[in-house]
Design a protein around this motif. Structure first.
Motif: not given
Length: 126
Positions: A5-7, A36-37, A94-100, A118-124
């Motif tokens: 879960v991103e925040s 992070w993608f 911005y999405l977080c990912a994990a993998g073995r 699910q991602g968290t929105h970043v607006t600049v």
């Protein structure tokens, strides 16, 4: 099974800093490579930063080198992305990912990861 879960996303001005977080539940991130993608509207998903599964090695996309830093807490449940000197072109989800079993040569490939948030929105924007 790990859930992510991103925040921490939000609206910031060019030149500002922001830190986004990714919290894992259902287990720790020990033994997982994490990354992070980001995905901007109408664009393909882009690798931003990665943290090796063995710990201690970090990797960055060319567009964020020198501005972004990926890190992980000592409890191995949270991954952070510190973003400095933000630019309008950093606007994305911005999405977080994990993998073995993610090898170094694949750390920037989204297909190498099993678990996604699910991602968290970043607006600049000014």
């Amino acid at each position: 099974q790990v859930q992510l879960v991103e925040s921490g996303g939000g609206l910031v001005r060019p030149g500002d800093s922001l830190r986004v977080s990714c919290v894992a539940s259902g287990g720790t991130l020990s033994g997982y490579a994490t990354a992070w993608f980001r995905q901007a509207p109408g664009k393909e998903r882009e690798f931003v930063a990665g943290y090796s599964r063995t710990g201690g090695y970090t990797y960055y996309g060319d567009s964020v080198k020198g501005r972004f830093t990926i890190s992980r807490d000592s409890g191995k449940t949270t991954v952070f992305l510190q973003m400095n000197n933000l630019k309008p072109e950093d606007t994305a989800v911005y999405l977080c990912a994990a993998g073995r079993g993610v090898i170094t040569s694949s750390i920037g490939s989204q297909t190498a990861y099993n678990y996604w948030g699910q991602g968290t929105h970043v607006t600049v924007s000014s």
